[in-house]
Design a protein around this motif. Structure first.
Motif, PDB file in Angstrom:
ATOM      1  N   GLY A  72       0.790  -1.223   0.000  1.00  0.00           N
ATOM      2  CA  GLY A  72       0.000   0.000   0.000  1.00  0.00           C
ATOM      3  C   GLY A  72       0.820   1.270   0.000  1.00  0.00           C
ATOM      4  O   GLY A  72       0.334   2.325   0.407  1.00  0.00           O
ATOM      5  N   VAL A  73       2.098   1.202  -0.462  1.00  0.00           N
ATOM      6  CA  VAL A  73       2.958   2.380  -0.529  1.00  0.00           C
ATOM      7  C   VAL A  73       3.475   2.519  -1.950  1.00  0.00           C
ATOM      8  O   VAL A  73       3.530   1.553  -2.705  1.00  0.00           O
ATOM      9  N   PRO A  74       3.868   3.738  -2.359  1.00  0.00           N
ATOM     10  CA  PRO A  74       4.391   3.933  -3.709  1.00  0.00           C
ATOM     11  C   PRO A  74       5.676   3.141  -3.934  1.00  0.00           C
ATOM     12  O   PRO A  74       6.426   2.841  -2.988  1.00  0.00           O
ATOM     13  N   VAL A  89       6.352  10.784  -8.176  1.00  0.00           N
ATOM     14  CA  VAL A  89       5.584  10.087  -7.133  1.00  0.00           C
ATOM     15  C   VAL A  89       4.523  11.018  -6.555  1.00  0.00           C
ATOM     16  O   VAL A  89       3.366  10.623  -6.354  1.00  0.00           O
ATOM     17  N   ARG A  90       4.894  12.273  -6.284  1.00  0.00           N
ATOM     18  CA  ARG A  90       3.921  13.212  -5.715  1.00  0.00           C
ATOM     19  C   ARG A  90       2.770  13.482  -6.677  1.00  0.00           C
ATOM     20  O   ARG A  90       1.605  13.540  -6.276  1.00  0.00           O
ATOM     21  N   ALA A  97      -4.072  10.033  -8.026  1.00  0.00           N
ATOM     22  CA  ALA A  97      -4.799   8.919  -7.413  1.00  0.00           C
ATOM     23  C   ALA A  97      -5.789   9.425  -6.364  1.00  0.00           C
ATOM     24  O   ALA A  97      -6.915   8.922  -6.254  1.00  0.00           O
ATOM     25  N   SER A  98      -5.382  10.450  -5.594  1.00  0.00           N
ATOM     26  CA  SER A  98      -6.295  11.009  -4.588  1.00  0.00           C
ATOM     27  C   SER A  98      -7.512  11.661  -5.241  1.00  0.00           C
ATOM     28  O   SER A  98      -8.645  11.499  -4.761  1.00  0.00           O
ATOM     29  N   LEU A  99      -7.305  12.393  -6.349  1.00  0.00           N
ATOM     30  CA  LEU A  99      -8.436  13.000  -7.064  1.00  0.00           C
ATOM     31  C   LEU A  99      -9.381  11.927  -7.582  1.00  0.00           C
ATOM     32  O   LEU A  99     -10.609  12.065  -7.526  1.00  0.00           O
TER      33      LEU A  99
END
Length: 582
Positions: A120-122, A184-185, A191-193
């Protein structure tokens, strides 16, 4: 795995990439900000966020050179299990044409998918072939070194659950290959949007299902009553078809409450008549029934009409005026065409619907009212909510008990008594004694009437007014003389009502789904799998040709290339093309 993966053999290339990136091109932070702005604007207007992901991936390629981007989602519950696979996933969207039958590993290495789904991490792999083996590199990218950036997509309701992966590749030949922190940012923000867009659509779908389930239970309760208790008529409402009997039962059931009612149906189905029936059958029947056509007034006038205004509030306000909400205190306020009000006024209307209080225009005193709201619209409000044209909170406030009025073509048994009623009214108003022959009634009963009851009334009045005698024959009707405009519109639109709104026959149901794919690549040309446009990677020669054809006007060249003016500007800067002044 809590940190991005890296290798010692790439340290020199990372340092060289940072130096070259700082010497050429616009600042990457500015490009990243522009990309996020374009992506957020696209998500804000998309009925289904998954459908626009290919366009989002193309924006990443255009602005940041993040190529071959892929969105992978876990398989739907109940899907065919894959032997030996713990978390089967599918490719929901790509930035390029792809064979629907190809395995997911062709665009996303299985090892990378397992790591991101489990941790669950980049994850950043500066050299996919070196870290995961040559076979892990997608076939379309083999032959040159590739850096992979992958970020998790989390479930909006359960943040610890990873439901998908968003990844993209950057070639080692790219000057930005060693600067993956910003990549990554950016992918994390995208992904958040996407997560928020999915959450909003899922909430609308869930609340709509809840409203539909409540309506189904109410209808089931109404139909389970004894036949002697089911009303077959209301004052002013003509018809005994099953469709209209069901509507009358709903009206009788909800009239005794103070619950807001939303009357939905095509134009001409008699929404105001049913609104009056709700009022007359309620405990408020002794109170006033006030009607407002929201589509007939501008936003400023509508605010003054509904809330009233104080003396001197604006030019021409010579005295205090009570608004429709005050006039309807203790009674019913009918808001017709509520789907046409502007987004700004929707916010003002929401407060009075929630709190039952407001201030007059130009005043400071809070006025409290006890008014029942009955609203009506012929628009597809679910589609308007999904497109951001109608506030979701206002939708849920007015759509507590939706009652759908059937179109006249679904209650053909009521056409003849309605036609006779309109004919009798015409005779009373004009002192005539016109009658319809049997073949005239038969012709009328076969019509679809896209304008519904209103069109039927006009048809009867026109036939009676143009009749040469006291009996109207079937051949004298407009549809048998080739002069019926509605019939021609109905034919040209292949059975879809020309009125629009709900009459077009398309109701959008907000849902979370993956885009449909063709069964085989032969069914659809690869270029049409996802609608895409050119990006800043457009060839130099093609860009110059388009600019020359457009007279070196960037906006016109953007239309020719299917790009945005911003993308054209970046492409010109990228290729070092000097804009000519004509």
């Amino acid at each position: 795995m809590n940190e991005a993966v890296s290798t010692e053999t790439t340290s020199g290339r990372l340092k060289r990439g940072r130096t070259e990136a700082m010497q050429a091109g616009p600042p990457r932070d500015r490009l990243a900000l522009d990309a996020i702005y374009e992506i957020a604007r696209t998500f804000a207007t998309a009925p289904d966020p998954i459908d626009v992901v290919p366009s989002i991936l193309n924006v990443l390629s255009s602005f940041l050179d993040l190529r071959h981007a892929v969105l992978a989602l876990l398989a739907e519950p109940g899907a065919q299990p894959v032997p030996g696979v713990v978390n089967p996933y599918t490719i929901a969207a790509t930035a390029f044409a792809r064979d629907a039958d190809a395995p997911p590993s062709d665009v996303l290495p299985d090892a990378v998918a397992r790591i991101v789904f489990r941790s669950g991490v980049p994850l950043v792999s500066f050299d996919v072939a070196e870290e995961f083996g040559p076979e892990a590199v997608p076939p379309r990218l083999r032959g040159e070194g590739q850096t992979l950036v992958a970020v998790p997509l989390r479930d909006p309701e359960q943040s610890h659950f990873v439901l998908g992966i968003l990844c993209a590749y950057r070639s080692h030949a790219d000057a930005q290959a060693g600067m993956s922190d910003l990549d990554v940012r950016v992918l994390t923000m995208v992904a958040s949007l996407l997560e928020q867009a999915l959450r909003f659509r899922r909430r609308i779908a869930r609340d709509r299902e809840r409203a539909l389930e409540d309506t189904r239970r109410m209808l089931q309760s109404a139909t389970e009553r004894r036949p002697s208790e089911i009303p077959i008529s209301l004052e002013g409402i003509i018809g005994d078809s099953p469709a209209i009997v069901d509507v009358i039962a709903q009206v009788k059931r909800v009239a005794g409450t103070n619950t807001p009612v939303l009357l939905r149906g095509e134009s001409g189905t008699g929404k105001e008549l049913f609104a009056r029936a709700v009022h007359s059958q309620s405990e408020r029947h002794r109170g006033p029934f006030i009607r407002v056509n929201c589509a007939a007034l501008s936003e400023t006038l509508l605010e003054s009409e509904l809330f009233g205004h104080e003396k001197g509030a604006f030019t021409g306000a010579m005295a205090l005026k009570k608004g429709r909400f005050e006039l309807a205190d203790g009674g019913t306020l009918f808001l017709d065409e509520i789907g046409e009000i502007s987004p700004t006024f929707q916010t003002k209307l929401l407060r009075v619907l929630q709190e039952g209080e407001f201030e007059r225009v130009g005043g400071t005193k809070t006025v409290k009212v006890d008014t029942r709201i009955v609203a009506a619209t012929n628009r597809d409000l679910e589609d308007a909510v999904a497109r951001g044209e109608f506030r979701a909170d206002l939708y849920f406030r007015i759509c507590v008990v939706p009652i759908v009025l059937p179109p006249l073509r679904d209650r053909k048994g009521d056409i003849r008594p309605l036609a006779q009623l309109f004919l009798d009214q015409f005779n009373d108003q004009n002192g005539t004694n016109v009658r319809f022959a049997d073949d005239a009634f038969e012709t009328i009963c076969k019509c679809n009437f896209p304008g519904n009851v209103r069109e039927l009334e006009n048809c009867v009045s026109r036939a009676a007014a143009l009749s040469d005698g006291e009996i109207v024959l079937g051949g004298e009707l407009a549809c048998n003389q080739g002069s019926c405009l509605s019939a021609e519109l109905w034919r040209l639109q292949e059975g879809a009502s020309p009125i629009g709104g709900l009459a077009v026959g398309r109701v959008v149901t907000p849902s979370i789904r993956r885009p449909e794919r063709p069964a085989s690549p032969e069914q659809v040309e690869p270029a049409d799998t996802f609608p895409r446009r050119k990006t800043a990677n457009t060839a130099r020669e093609e860009l110059i040709a388009a600019m020359e054809e457009a007279g070196w006007v960037q906006a016109k060249a953007a239309r020719l290339l299917g790009m945005t003016p911003r993308q054209v500007a970046y492409a010109l800067q990228k290729h070092g093309i000097e804009v000519r002044r004509i």
